[in-house]
Design an enzyme around this catalytic site. Structure first.
Site, mmCIF file in Angstrom:
data_model
loop_
_atom_site.group_PDB
_atom_site.id
_atom_site.type_symbol
_atom_site.label_atom_id
_atom_site.label_comp_id
_atom_site.label_asym_id
_atom_site.label_seq_id
_atom_site.Cartn_x
_atom_site.Cartn_y
_atom_site.Cartn_z
ATOM 1 N N TRP A 49 40.366 32.973 51.965
ATOM 2 C CA TRP A 49 39.477 33.191 51.028
ATOM 3 C C TRP A 49 38.809 31.871 50.741
ATOM 4 O O TRP A 49 39.596 30.790 50.280
ATOM 5 C CB TRP A 49 40.215 33.762 49.850
ATOM 6 C CG TRP A 49 39.082 34.239 48.757
ATOM 7 C CD1 TRP A 49 37.695 34.843 48.726
ATOM 8 C CD2 TRP A 49 39.208 33.776 47.283
ATOM 9 N NE1 TRP A 49 37.335 34.884 47.440
ATOM 10 C CE2 TRP A 49 38.238 34.320 46.572
ATOM 11 C CE3 TRP A 49 40.315 33.298 46.833
ATOM 12 C CZ2 TRP A 49 38.111 34.248 45.444
ATOM 13 C CZ3 TRP A 49 40.212 33.015 45.179
ATOM 14 C CH2 TRP A 49 39.249 33.579 44.600
ATOM 15 N N ASP A 79 49.407 35.716 47.809
ATOM 16 C CA ASP A 79 48.012 36.389 47.281
ATOM 17 C C ASP A 79 47.711 37.685 47.574
ATOM 18 O O ASP A 79 47.589 38.276 48.825
ATOM 19 C CB ASP A 79 46.928 35.567 47.639
ATOM 20 C CG ASP A 79 45.686 35.837 46.679
ATOM 21 O OD1 ASP A 79 45.630 36.613 45.813
ATOM 22 O OD2 ASP A 79 44.786 34.929 46.883
ATOM 23 N N ALA A 130 45.813 40.692 46.329
ATOM 24 C CA ALA A 130 44.432 41.171 45.571
ATOM 25 C C ALA A 130 44.061 42.522 45.872
ATOM 26 O O ALA A 130 43.110 43.095 45.292
ATOM 27 C CB ALA A 130 43.594 39.978 45.705
ATOM 28 N N LYS A 188 40.460 44.703 41.784
ATOM 29 C CA LYS A 188 40.130 45.582 42.545
ATOM 30 C C LYS A 188 40.634 47.184 42.591
ATOM 31 O O LYS A 188 40.082 48.014 42.531
ATOM 32 C CB LYS A 188 40.516 45.210 44.192
ATOM 33 C CG LYS A 188 39.240 44.096 44.657
ATOM 34 C CD LYS A 188 39.499 42.912 44.266
ATOM 35 C CE LYS A 188 38.477 41.860 44.828
ATOM 36 N NZ LYS A 188 38.642 40.694 44.356
HETATM 37 C C1 LMR Z 1 35.523 38.087 47.459
HETATM 38 O O1 LMR Z 1 36.232 37.533 48.254
HETATM 39 O O2 LMR Z 1 34.414 38.709 47.816
HETATM 40 C C2 LMR Z 1 36.055 38.482 46.289
HETATM 41 O O3 LMR Z 1 37.404 37.974 46.185
HETATM 42 C C3 LMR Z 1 35.281 37.900 45.158
HETATM 43 C C4 LMR Z 1 35.302 36.583 44.920
HETATM 44 O O4 LMR Z 1 35.334 36.156 43.601
HETATM 45 O O5 LMR Z 1 35.028 35.784 45.783
#
Ligand code: LMR
Length: 394
Positions: A127, A208, A210, A243
């Site tokens: 991410w 993590d 999520a 989520k």
């Molecule tokens: C994403 O990866 O799109 C989500 O986790 C939202 C974000 O805050 O980036």
């Protein structure tokens, strides 16, 4: 003073959101930011959330501060949801945080405080905000191989070889389930190999999580996190309710710091409370209280689980539909990985210029690394996307 400020690099997910909004085409398709949308393109408030909020409005008598770590009942409920009793409660220090991102941020701060020499090993890719926060905090990162762009699965040999370079005390950031951005995940045997390596080399896992409930089911998605947490002496877990409870804007997360020795827990708790105080003082409470209300009430919990399961199955169905539509058009199963991936995202493995072409020629928005949000699709847009992917030459 302000004229000394320098523009900061834009977050590519949020920049894409803005670009999508500004696009006047009415047939544009948003597969960018990770937000669940139902078949009508709506991100609904879940039934149990509505009911819990109504109950809170009726019964809440004060909005005075909670403790710095948030409401202890929230920590208990979330620890039970994520860890399911895999780890003794008295070895876990927990802090409510503003969303999963808040938990990630506080975890990185805790790492830096406990061991300024620690490097954080991150999957390539991960991410983007993991990298951004680590850079901001001046924590050294090392990328480990993760995504195999040929198979669109995990490059497990590469991952293990790279993690083998970590020194004792280094941190390994892992996605508990539903890897973001790739959708490719480790199997149970592979998780065990990672755990053995962590223990052999004295590494600290940070998980993590999520998207619990978005992959193979609420319990299944937590299995790896539970296995890691119960097999290592020390572990950090950043959990998000954005989520699976659909409460994105309520900013509801939890950071857990687990140690082998319960005598360590009070110091860990005090440190988490200190870090909360320095960064934002008290964590947000509304979302946490909604989550606690749901998880501690049998009827609300059952309804939440049922709705979450509908969401999960609808995403799996979209995956299969897209893989089938592409198989028909491509005349091959080279897109079969879409049905194998889990969670909200899949990485198509397309070059950035082709991702740009999808946007320019077809109004299809996905993140530049070819991550698509499966939940942004519906029965109408699947054939449109499949046509666009083939026409673009992906
Ligand atoms: C994403 O990866 O799109 C989500 O986790 C939202 C974000 O805050 O980036």
């Amino acid at each position: 003073m302000f004229d000394a400020l320098k523009p900061q690099p834009a977050d590519k997910i949020l920049a894409l959101m803005a670009e999508f909004r500004a696009d006047p085409r009415t047939d544009k398709i948003d597969l960018g930011v990770g937000v669940y949308r139902n078949a009508d393109g709506v991100t609904p408030v879940m039934r149990a959330v509505k009911a819990a909020e109504a109950r809170l409005i009726e019964t809440q008598t004060t909005k005075a501060y909670t403790g710095l770590l948030g409401d202890p009942a929230y920590s208990d409920a979330m620890i039970s949801l994520v860890l399911g009793g895999a780890v003794a409660r008295d070895s876990i220090a927990a802090a409510a945080t503003p969303g999963g991102t808040g938990a990630v941020r506080q975890a990185f701060e805790l790492i830096r405080m406990a061991n300024p020499q620690a490097r954080v090993f991150v999957s390539n890719p991960t991410w983007p905000n993991h990298l951004s926060i680590l850079k901001y905090l001046d924590i050294e990162t090392v990328a480990y191989r993760y995504f195999d762009s040929d198979t669109r699965g995990v490059d497990f040999d590469g991952m293990i070889a790279d993690l083998g370079q970590a020194r004792p005390g280094d941190v390994v950031l892992l996605h508990g389930c539903c890897h973001n951005p790739t959708g490719a995940n480790l199997n149970a045997v592979e998780w065990q190999v990672v755990i053995d390596l962590i223990n052999k080399n004295g590494l600290i896992p940070m998980i993590d999580i999520a998207y619990q409930g978005f992959g193979d089911g609420l319990e299944q998605d937590a299995a790896a996190t539970r296995l890691v947490a119960s097999s290592v002496p020390e572990c950090l877990i950043a959990a998000s309710c954005s989520k699976n409870f659909g409460i994105y804007r309520e900013r509801t997360g939890l950071l857990m710091a687990i140690s082998a020795n319960s005598a360590q827990t009070p110091l860990n708790s005090d440190t988490l409370a200190f870090l909360n105080r320095q960064n934002f003082s008290f964590p947000p409470d509304h979302g946490a209280r909604v989550v606690t209300t749901i998880l501690t009430d049998d009827a609300l919990r059952a309804d939440w689980m049922a709705e979450l399961e509908e969401v999960r199955l609808s995403m799996l169905d979209l995956r299969t539909q897209l893989a089938d539509a592409l198989q028909q058009r491509a005349g091959s199963d080279r897109f079969a990985f879409l049905a194998q991936h889990r969670g909200m995202f899949s990485r198509l493995g397309a070059a950035p210029e082709l991702v740009a072409k999808l946007k320019e020629d077809h109004g299809v928005y996905m993140v530049g690394d070819s991550r698509l949000n499966i939940a942004g699709l519906n029965a109408r847009t699947i054939p449109v996307l499949a046509d666009a992917i083939i026409a673009t030459g992906i």
